[in-house]
Design an enzyme around this catalytic site. Structure first.
Site, mmCIF file in Angstrom:
data_model
loop_
_atom_site.group_PDB
_atom_site.id
_atom_site.type_symbol
_atom_site.label_atom_id
_atom_site.label_comp_id
_atom_site.label_asym_id
_atom_site.label_seq_id
_atom_site.Cartn_x
_atom_site.Cartn_y
_atom_site.Cartn_z
ATOM 1 N N LYS A 26 -13.599 23.702 75.222
ATOM 2 C CA LYS A 26 -14.530 24.743 75.663
ATOM 3 C C LYS A 26 -15.627 24.155 76.555
ATOM 4 C CE LYS A 26 -13.629 27.398 71.477
ATOM 5 N NZ LYS A 26 -14.083 27.707 70.105
ATOM 6 N N THR A 77 -18.276 36.970 72.829
ATOM 7 C CA THR A 77 -19.702 36.744 73.096
ATOM 8 C C THR A 77 -19.829 36.205 74.512
ATOM 9 O OG1 THR A 77 -20.115 36.247 70.766
ATOM 10 C CG2 THR A 77 -21.770 35.525 72.348
ATOM 11 N N ASN A 92 -1.874 38.063 66.588
ATOM 12 C CA ASN A 92 -2.980 38.911 66.143
ATOM 13 C C ASN A 92 -3.898 39.338 67.280
ATOM 14 O OD1 ASN A 92 -2.119 38.805 63.470
ATOM 15 N ND2 ASN A 92 -3.349 36.998 62.996
ATOM 16 N N ARG A 147 7.760 33.546 72.806
ATOM 17 C CA ARG A 147 8.793 32.515 72.685
ATOM 18 C C ARG A 147 10.130 33.109 72.267
ATOM 19 N NH1 ARG A 147 4.872 28.254 69.673
ATOM 20 N NH2 ARG A 147 4.288 30.202 68.681
ATOM 21 N N ARG A 148 10.105 34.322 71.741
ATOM 22 C CA ARG A 148 11.350 34.989 71.323
ATOM 23 C C ARG A 148 12.088 35.625 72.486
ATOM 24 N NH1 ARG A 148 9.212 38.962 66.843
ATOM 25 N NH2 ARG A 148 7.265 38.704 68.002
ATOM 26 N N SER A 153 -1.424 33.731 74.442
ATOM 27 C CA SER A 153 -0.467 32.886 73.729
ATOM 28 C C SER A 153 -1.161 31.660 73.158
ATOM 29 C CB SER A 153 0.662 32.457 74.669
ATOM 30 O OG SER A 153 0.164 31.631 75.703
ATOM 31 N N VAL A 161 -14.077 30.818 75.806
ATOM 32 C CA VAL A 161 -15.287 30.199 75.252
ATOM 33 C C VAL A 161 -16.123 31.259 74.546
ATOM 34 C CG1 VAL A 161 -17.351 28.835 75.707
ATOM 35 C CG2 VAL A 161 -15.311 28.504 77.126
ATOM 36 N N LYS A 202 -7.162 28.423 76.175
ATOM 37 C CA LYS A 202 -8.037 27.381 76.719
ATOM 38 C C LYS A 202 -7.276 26.243 77.393
ATOM 39 C CE LYS A 202 -9.882 26.733 72.659
ATOM 40 N NZ LYS A 202 -9.474 27.955 71.919
ATOM 41 N N GLY A 215 -11.854 34.935 65.989
ATOM 42 C CA GLY A 215 -11.345 36.148 65.352
ATOM 43 C C GLY A 215 -10.605 37.010 66.345
#
Length: 317
Positions: A205, A138, A15, A43-44, A78, A134, A107, A297
């Site tokens: 984070k 923002t 996404n 991974r494909r 990823s 992090v 991260k 998100g």
């Protein structure tokens, strides 16, 4: 690395990757940037070229894709591997050794091996951007870049939106498992929310923030962290009777880094941060700065990456 034209290898195409591709296509040209995705690796396998839908061109690893594409920039969106940081860690080290810029929303590699990655970037004069690790879009990392020249004495914050949402709903009367189920239904929590509710995500984070802001060299294993899985509605109510709220607070000060369930008072800037919103409270020898905004998100994470692309391309970071 100041350049208006960038050939990109994109690692991961979930996404966030799809949101980033759309953002680049819609926004980069108006900023005078020519950002071209020349390959995507998952991974494909490897897809050479760019397409809205992933269509495998050949089998191969991220290193194979790096050799095939020879990009100017590697972007990693990823999923995280907190055991070893692979395959992203090895990809970063190889790309940076060739002077190829790396921007990441992942991260894990930085939470595990921050000093090695940053050292590699400095050694080879390659750009490394990680704002999206992090608080997503923002500006936390990029805000700290603007505070260079001051000494950061303490950082504290609410760095995980899932746990903050659960605690907010418990403050409004729901039991823990009711609040967790609601968070999952709304897409704020994963089907397996362990990394969120046990404090691990916030600790990762905090590790990155601490190393970047305070010049330390720690890994997530050096952070004392606990989560919210054992919090009860009675404990929430007890805090409310004293005009307090329970928050999962991440703090680094001196040589101590900790994530724990903490009571905060109405005078605390973290008290009024509810729902999935994140807040970072930075104390320096000059001033205190508080920044609040969404920390998760696909769109927000994509913007964190995109902001690094824009700032890097213009030589601003």
């Amino acid at each position: 690395m100041k350049s208006n034209s960038l050939r990109v290898l994109l690692v991961g195409y979930g996404n966030v990757g799809k949101a980033l591709r759309k953002m680049v296509r819609e926004r980069a040209p108006s900023l005078g940037l020519n950002v071209r995705i020349e390959g995507i690796v998952t991974r494909r396998g490897i897809m050479l070229g760019d397409s809205e839908e992933f269509r495998k061109t050949k089998d191969g690893t991220p290193i194979d894709a790096l050799n095939e594409v020879s990009p100017d920039l590697v972007i990693d969106v990823s999923s995280a591997n907190y055991e070893t940081g692979e395959p992203s860690f090895s990809l970063y080290m190889e790309a940076l050794s060739r002077g190829i810029a790396v921007i990441t929303a992942n991260k894990a590699p930085l939470a595990l091996k921050y000093a090695e990655i940053v050292g590699q970037a400095k050694k080879h004069g390659a750009f490394l951007g990680f704002q999206a690790t992090v608080m997503s879009g923002t500006p936390s990392i990029n805000l700290l870049r603007l505070l260079r020249g001051s000494t950061i004495l303490k950082i504290r914050g609410i760095l995980n939106g899932t746990t903050n949402y659960i605690l907010t709903r418990m403050d409004q009367g729901l039991e823990y498992f009711q609040a967790l189920r609601e968070a999952q239904e709304k897409g704020y929590a994963e089907a397996n929310p362990e990394h969120d509710v046990n404090g691990f995500d916030a600790a990762a984070k905090l590790t990155i923030l601490t190393n970047f802001a305070m010049g330390r060299n720690i890994s997530i294993r050096d952070v004392d962290f606990s989560g919210i899985a054992n919090v009860t509605l009675s404990r929430i109510e007890e805090a409310k009777r004293r005009s307090r709220k329970l928050k999962l607070v991440a703090v680094s000060e001196g040589k101590t880094s900790k994530v724990s369930l903490t009571e905060v008072s109405p005078e605390d800037p973290l008290y009024h941060v509810d729902g999935v919103i994140n807040t970072l409270d930075i104390h320096s020898d000059i001033q205190e700065v508080v920044i609040t905004g969404p920390g998760a998100g696909p769109q927000n994470a994509a913007f964190g990456v995109f902001s690094d692309i824009v700032l890097m391309s213009n030589g601003l970071i």
